[in-house]
Design an enzyme around this catalytic site. Structure first.
Site, mmCIF file in Angstrom:
data_model
loop_
_atom_site.group_PDB
_atom_site.id
_atom_site.type_symbol
_atom_site.label_atom_id
_atom_site.label_comp_id
_atom_site.label_asym_id
_atom_site.label_seq_id
_atom_site.Cartn_x
_atom_site.Cartn_y
_atom_site.Cartn_z
ATOM 1 N N TYR A 22 -47.138 -26.264 8.198
ATOM 2 C CA TYR A 22 -47.184 -24.799 8.296
ATOM 3 C C TYR A 22 -48.637 -24.313 8.152
ATOM 4 C CZ TYR A 22 -46.785 -19.949 6.889
ATOM 5 O OH TYR A 22 -46.969 -18.592 6.802
ATOM 6 N N ASP A 37 -42.186 -31.119 1.470
ATOM 7 C CA ASP A 37 -41.760 -29.756 1.815
ATOM 8 C C ASP A 37 -40.482 -29.910 2.636
ATOM 9 O OD1 ASP A 37 -41.344 -27.292 3.069
ATOM 10 O OD2 ASP A 37 -43.478 -26.843 3.227
ATOM 11 N N LYS A 69 -36.490 -19.193 3.786
ATOM 12 C CA LYS A 69 -35.889 -19.665 5.039
ATOM 13 C C LYS A 69 -34.396 -19.975 4.841
ATOM 14 C CE LYS A 69 -40.092 -19.350 6.641
ATOM 15 N NZ LYS A 69 -40.899 -18.754 5.624
HETATM 16 O O1 P1T Z 1 -43.700 -17.814 3.641
HETATM 17 P P1 P1T Z 1 -43.515 -18.534 2.330
HETATM 18 O O2 P1T Z 1 -42.197 -18.299 1.689
HETATM 19 O O3 P1T Z 1 -44.667 -18.340 1.392
HETATM 20 O O4 P1T Z 1 -43.451 -20.112 2.679
HETATM 21 C C1 P1T Z 1 -44.515 -20.827 3.233
HETATM 22 C C2 P1T Z 1 -44.013 -22.014 4.018
HETATM 23 C C3 P1T Z 1 -44.058 -23.269 3.467
HETATM 24 N N1 P1T Z 1 -43.593 -24.357 4.129
HETATM 25 C C4 P1T Z 1 -43.065 -24.246 5.362
HETATM 26 C C5 P1T Z 1 -42.576 -25.463 6.058
HETATM 27 C C6 P1T Z 1 -42.972 -22.996 5.969
HETATM 28 O O5 P1T Z 1 -42.426 -22.936 7.189
HETATM 29 C C7 P1T Z 1 -43.465 -21.845 5.296
HETATM 30 C C8 P1T Z 1 -43.428 -20.486 5.922
HETATM 31 N N2 P1T Z 1 -43.287 -20.524 7.305
HETATM 32 C C9 P1T Z 1 -43.229 -19.444 8.145
HETATM 33 C C10 P1T Z 1 -43.342 -18.167 7.732
HETATM 34 C C11 P1T Z 1 -43.021 -19.778 9.569
HETATM 35 O O6 P1T Z 1 -42.653 -18.898 10.361
HETATM 36 O O7 P1T Z 1 -43.208 -20.955 9.910
#
Ligand code: P1T
Length: 381
Positions: free
Chosen positions: A98, A170, A195
């Site tokens: 990400y 992750d 998510k």
């Molecule tokens: O957005 P947040 O809750 O802080 O999470 C960060 C994050 C961490 N790890 C992964 C694999 C993620 O996909 C994300 C956040 N990703 C998005 C906002 C996206 O659209 O891919």
């Protein structure tokens, strides 16, 4: 207890004061003390809150862990893990991840003297070449965001054990419904609970689960000392979301499979990135460590033209063009300009995140409507 029961009952008890089946939203910042230090287990809501605690127990349970921690966002839960390290320590991280995680590593923590080595981890043997006596942590995301690479968690766990490192996974894309990294040997599992765990695109939250008591105490200390906690209302919403995780994930997987196969058979599509295809480079590893292949996929249109990708994204109607993923509604995204814009172009293109890549978070709508939406958009290019 089986997983489908754990999502509903794992770590939960009826509210001790009223018998409420769902934990009340304890919307309070503080708790009365009869004498300094004399209280009923809670002092201040940054340190602990009963609604958050119920959620933390649920997260630990569904990940097969002993300890759970919930944070204000996925990134703040990553921030807490990185604060276990000291200047000079080295982290080996997957290079496809990400964009916000990359940005946190490469701007904030790099400035404080943590050294990051970003490598392709689809071939786990590459990891050993980068380990030095300063390496402390291996950071993996699997499947990766957005290229859907699959990393062998068991093999990473062996490498990290042999070298006395911490392995973090992750697990945002897979969720514990599909894959439980702690059971495969990881030390810490991390989530953007924003998510699939929340599942309804109405909360931003992060979560960790782990088994080691000393490590958990260090993380609880950081959680309280740094203070990036989530509120009771958000804790309630994610706890509520988790109760249908297994049902939602089943449909996400079915719809993901249908959309992946539709796109792959479409004459205008160059490539579909989805670990369920037998010719996906790590399909066998995915089969081994995942129960099914999830609802995330990416694709490129033949000719790899930026304008074609944008036209498709602008035309889709059932798929909403938006950041994020994992909610009940289908979302489309353009990683190069949205979720992964913070990764320099040369870096992201090395991993395949070109300007023509489209990412889909396939929701739980009727698959016919999803496929029709894509067919209509592709007809216009
Ligand atoms: O957005 P947040 O809750 O802080 O999470 C960060 C994050 C961490 N790890 C992964 C694999 C993620 O996909 C994300 C956040 N990703 C998005 C906002 C996206 O659209 O891919």
């Amino acid at each position: 207890m089986e997983f489908n029961t754990k999502v509903i009952h794992g770590g939960q008890q009826h509210d001790p004061s009223t018998g409420a089946v769902m934990p009340p939203i304890y919307q309070t910042s503080t708790y009365a003390q009869s004498s300094p230090g004399q209280h009923k287990g809670f002092e201040y809501s940054r340190t602990g809150n009963p609604t958050r605690q119920a959620l933390e127990k649920s997260i630990a349970s569904i990940e097969g862990g002993t300890y759970g921690l919930a944070f204000a966002s996925g990134l703040s839960s990553i921030d807490a893990i990185l604060k276990l390290l000291s200047p000079g320590d080295e982290v080996i991280s997957t290079n496809d991840l990400y964009g916000g995680t990359f940005r946190l590593f490469n701007t904030i923590f790099k400035k404080f003297g943590i050294v990051f080595k970003f490598i392709g981890m689809e071939e786990t043997d590459r990891i050993a070449d980068h380990i030095t006596d300063k390496t402390k942590l291996i950071w993996t995301e699997t499947p990766t965001n957005p290229m859907m690479n699959v990393i062998d968690i068991r093999r990473c766990a062996e490498i990290s054990r042999e070298n006395d490192l911490l392995l973090v996974v992750d697990n945002t894309f897979a969720t514990p419904y599909l894959q439980r990294p702690l059971e495969l040997g990881a030390d810490i599992v991390m989530h953007s609970a924003t998510k699939y765990l929340g599942g309804h695109s109405d909360v931003v939250m992060g979560a960790l689960a782990l088994n080691d008591k000393d490590l958990a105490e260090k993380l609880y200390f950081i959680q309280n000392a740094s203070g990036a906690v989530c509120g009771p209302m958000d804790s309630f919403l994610v706890l509520r979301g988790i109760k249908t995780l297994h049902l939602r994930m089943q449909r996400h997987c079915e719809n993901g499979r249908a959309v992946a196969h539709f796109l792959r058979s479409h004459p205008k599509i160059e490539n579909v990135y989805w670990p369920g295809f037998e010719d996906h480079p790590n399909h066998e590893i995915a089969r081994n460590q995942m129960k099914d292949f999830g609802g995330m996929l990416s694709f490129k249109i033949k000719g790899n033209k930026y304008q074609d990708a944008i036209k498709v994204l602008e035309t889709l109607k059932v798929f909403t063009l938006a950041e994020s993923l994992g909610g009940v509604e289908s979302l489309s995204g353009h990683p190069a300009s949205m979720t992964h814009a913070s990764i320099p172009k040369e870096e992201r293109e090395k991993t395949g995140v070109s300007d023509s890549l489209i990412r889909l978070s396939v929701g739980v709508e009727d698959e016919k409507d999803l496929i029709e939406d894509l067919r209509r958009a592709l007809d216009l290019i």
